[in-house]
Design a protein around this motif. Structure first.
Motif, PDB file in Angstrom:
ATOM      1  N   THR A 113       0.853  -1.226   0.062  1.00 17.95           N
ATOM      2  CA  THR A 113       0.060   0.276   0.087  1.00 17.95           C
ATOM      3  C   THR A 113       0.819   1.358   0.046  1.00 17.95           C
ATOM      4  OG1 THR A 113      -1.557  -1.171   1.390  1.00 17.95           O
ATOM      5  CG2 THR A 113      -1.568   1.072   1.526  1.00 17.95           C
ATOM      6  N   PHE A 114       0.548   2.214  -0.796  1.00 19.08           N
ATOM      7  CA  PHE A 114       1.165   3.338  -1.066  1.00 19.08           C
ATOM      8  C   PHE A 114       0.154   4.631  -0.733  1.00 19.08           C
ATOM      9  CE2 PHE A 114       3.523   0.531  -3.567  1.00 19.08           C
ATOM     10  CZ  PHE A 114       5.004   0.796  -2.964  1.00 19.08           C
ATOM     11  N   GLU A 115       0.644   5.654   0.271  1.00 18.16           N
ATOM     12  CA  GLU A 115      -0.390   6.704   0.399  1.00 18.16           C
ATOM     13  C   GLU A 115       0.100   7.962  -0.336  1.00 18.16           C
ATOM     14  OE1 GLU A 115      -1.467   7.752   4.474  1.00 18.16           O
ATOM     15  OE2 GLU A 115      -0.362   9.462   4.109  1.00 18.16           O
ATOM     16  N   ASP A 116      -1.027   8.629  -1.322  1.00 17.66           N
ATOM     17  CA  ASP A 116      -0.748   9.466  -2.156  1.00 17.66           C
ATOM     18  C   ASP A 116      -0.662  10.850  -1.136  1.00 17.66           C
ATOM     19  OD1 ASP A 116      -3.218  10.982  -1.700  1.00 17.66           O
ATOM     20  OD2 ASP A 116      -4.005  10.230  -3.690  1.00 17.66           O
ATOM     21  N   PRO A 117      -0.272  11.881  -2.028  1.00 13.17           N
ATOM     22  CA  PRO A 117      -0.083  13.156  -1.121  1.00 13.17           C
ATOM     23  C   PRO A 117      -1.121  13.712  -0.368  1.00 13.17           C
ATOM     24  CG  PRO A 117       1.149  13.391  -3.039  1.00 13.17           C
ATOM     25  CD  PRO A 117       0.200  12.126  -3.297  1.00 13.17           C
ATOM     26  N   ASP A 118      -2.444  13.232  -0.586  1.00 12.10           N
ATOM     27  CA  ASP A 118      -3.923  13.821  -0.063  1.00 12.10           C
ATOM     28  C   ASP A 118      -4.085  12.644   1.011  1.00 12.10           C
ATOM     29  OD1 ASP A 118      -3.897  15.861  -1.430  1.00 12.10           O
ATOM     30  OD2 ASP A 118      -5.296  14.965  -2.862  1.00 12.10           O
ATOM     31  N   GLY A 119      -3.429  11.812   1.289  1.00 13.00           N
ATOM     32  CA  GLY A 119      -3.583  10.737   2.332  1.00 13.00           C
ATOM     33  C   GLY A 119      -4.546   9.458   1.870  1.00 13.00           C
ATOM     34  N   TYR A 120      -4.802   9.618   0.685  1.00 13.44           N
ATOM     35  CA  TYR A 120      -5.666   8.516  -0.144  1.00 13.44           C
ATOM     36  C   TYR A 120      -4.565   7.260  -0.351  1.00 13.44           C
ATOM     37  CZ  TYR A 120      -9.625  11.198  -0.139  1.00 13.44           C
ATOM     38  OH  TYR A 120     -10.700  11.955   0.102  1.00 13.44           O
ATOM     39  N   ARG A 121      -5.077   6.129  -0.425  1.00 11.83           N
ATOM     40  CA  ARG A 121      -4.180   4.942  -0.367  1.00 11.83           C
ATOM     41  C   ARG A 121      -4.273   4.089  -1.920  1.00 11.83           C
ATOM     42  NH1 ARG A 121      -2.268   3.052   4.746  1.00 11.83           N
ATOM     43  NH2 ARG A 121      -2.090   5.008   6.098  1.00 11.83           N
ATOM     44  N   VAL A 122      -3.238   3.626  -2.351  1.00 12.83           N
ATOM     45  CA  VAL A 122      -3.165   3.034  -3.622  1.00 12.83           C
ATOM     46  C   VAL A 122      -2.504   1.435  -3.213  1.00 12.83           C
ATOM     47  CG1 VAL A 122      -2.377   2.481  -5.872  1.00 12.83           C
ATOM     48  CG2 VAL A 122      -3.132   4.814  -5.272  1.00 12.83           C
ATOM     49  N   VAL A 123      -3.127   0.545  -3.374  1.00 13.88           N
ATOM     50  CA  VAL A 123      -2.975  -0.867  -3.142  1.00 13.88           C
ATOM     51  C   VAL A 123      -2.372  -1.391  -4.589  1.00 13.88           C
ATOM     52  CG1 VAL A 123      -3.058  -3.183  -2.448  1.00 13.88           C
ATOM     53  CG2 VAL A 123      -4.219  -1.091  -1.109  1.00 13.88           C
ATOM     54  N   LEU A 124      -0.965  -1.815  -4.467  1.00 13.61           N
ATOM     55  CA  LEU A 124      -0.373  -2.855  -5.774  1.00 13.61           C
ATOM     56  C   LEU A 124      -0.550  -4.206  -5.207  1.00 13.61           C
ATOM     57  CD1 LEU A 124       2.651  -0.523  -6.651  1.00 13.61           C
ATOM     58  CD2 LEU A 124       0.212  -0.364  -7.599  1.00 13.61           C
ATOM     59  N   GLN A 125      -1.574  -4.906  -5.820  1.00 15.00           N
ATOM     60  CA  GLN A 125      -1.913  -6.062  -5.461  1.00 15.00           C
ATOM     61  C   GLN A 125      -1.385  -7.326  -6.450  1.00 15.00           C
ATOM     62  OE1 GLN A 125      -3.067  -6.788  -2.339  1.00 15.00           O
ATOM     63  NE2 GLN A 125      -4.182  -8.636  -2.642  1.00 15.00           N
ATOM     64  N   LYS A 126      -0.426  -8.057  -5.700  1.00 17.90           N
ATOM     65  CA  LYS A 126      -0.037  -9.008  -6.781  1.00 17.90           C
ATOM     66  C   LYS A 126      -0.872 -10.096  -6.821  1.00 17.90           C
ATOM     67  CE  LYS A 126       3.857 -10.729  -4.962  1.00 17.90           C
ATOM     68  NZ  LYS A 126       5.270 -11.328  -4.699  1.00 17.90           N
ATOM     69  N   ALA A 127      -2.034 -10.105  -7.534  1.00 19.36           N
ATOM     70  CA  ALA A 127      -2.830 -10.982  -7.674  1.00 19.36           C
ATOM     71  C   ALA A 127      -4.030 -10.762  -8.842  1.00 19.36           C
ATOM     72  CB  ALA A 127      -3.832 -11.126  -6.382  1.00 19.36           C
ATOM     73  N   ALA A 128      -4.423 -11.834  -9.240  1.00 17.48           N
ATOM     74  CA  ALA A 128      -5.610 -11.633 -10.336  1.00 17.48           C
ATOM     75  C   ALA A 128      -6.804 -11.316  -9.632  1.00 17.48           C
ATOM     76  CB  ALA A 128      -5.622 -12.865 -11.169  1.00 17.48           C
ATOM     77  N   TRP A 129      -7.388 -10.087 -10.363  1.00 24.42           N
ATOM     78  CA  TRP A 129      -8.917 -10.091  -9.962  1.00 24.42           C
ATOM     79  C   TRP A 129      -9.864 -10.998 -10.588  1.00 24.42           C
ATOM     80  CZ3 TRP A 129     -11.654  -4.851 -11.769  1.00 24.42           C
ATOM     81  CH2 TRP A 129     -13.052  -4.845 -11.030  1.00 24.42           C
ATOM     82  N   ASN A 130     -10.636 -11.870  -9.710  1.00 22.13           N
ATOM     83  CA  ASN A 130     -11.262 -13.032  -9.892  1.00 22.13           C
ATOM     84  C   ASN A 130     -12.817 -12.538  -9.630  1.00 22.13           C
ATOM     85  OD1 ASN A 130      -9.037 -14.563 -10.826  1.00 22.13           O
ATOM     86  ND2 ASN A 130      -8.675 -15.332  -8.668  1.00 22.13           N
ATOM     87  N   ALA A 131     -13.109 -11.541 -10.399  1.00 21.96           N
ATOM     88  CA  ALA A 131     -14.503 -11.170 -10.035  1.00 21.96           C
ATOM     89  C   ALA A 131     -15.419 -11.415 -11.270  1.00 21.96           C
ATOM     90  CB  ALA A 131     -14.627  -9.601  -9.772  1.00 21.96           C
TER      91      ALA A 131
END
Length: 131
Positions: A113-131
């Protein structure tokens, strides 16, 4: 034939230049469009050309918005190929952004997880999206 919808995630900010650095240099998105003083609002769109999504960030010249209300406001990028995921993590770190501990420990299992300058988070997920 139906056309898949396109998604625009729009959010206000107090510092567009700081966000531009995070999303362009860190995440590797392209600056698709930028505008100034559209009825007192400045803004920009970031994404990848041809992708079915992009992000719009705006700054109202007369209104401060502050930081994210919680650490659990997330954008999640699913990157199932280990080399692609590692390249994304390396790009974030090279741009000067270190991982932040996630609010929900689930996101630490297969991602960072990384936090942008406004405090919102971005997750880089090492997985497929199985939806």
């Amino acid at each position: 034939m139906s056309v898949a919808p396109k998604l625009r995630v729009a959010r206000p900010s107090d510092d567009l230049d700081a966000l531009l650095r995070f999303y362009r240099e860190g995440l590797g998105l392209d600056l698709l469009y930028r505008f100034e003083d559209h009825d007192g609002v400045d803004g920009m769109m970031l994404g990848s050309p041809g992708a079915p999504y992009h992000f719009e960030f705006t700054r109202a010249r007369t209104h401060a918005v502050g930081r994210a209300p919680t650490q659990d406001h997330l954008l999640i990028f699913y990157l199932p190929h280990p080399a692609e995921w590692q390249a994304a993590v390396d790009r974030m770190r090279a741009a000067g952004f270190d991982p932040a501990p996630p609010f929900n420990p689930y996101w630490d299992r297969d991602g960072l997880t990384f936090e942008d300058p406004d405090g919102y988070r971005v997750v880089l997920q090492k997985a497929a999206w199985n939806a």
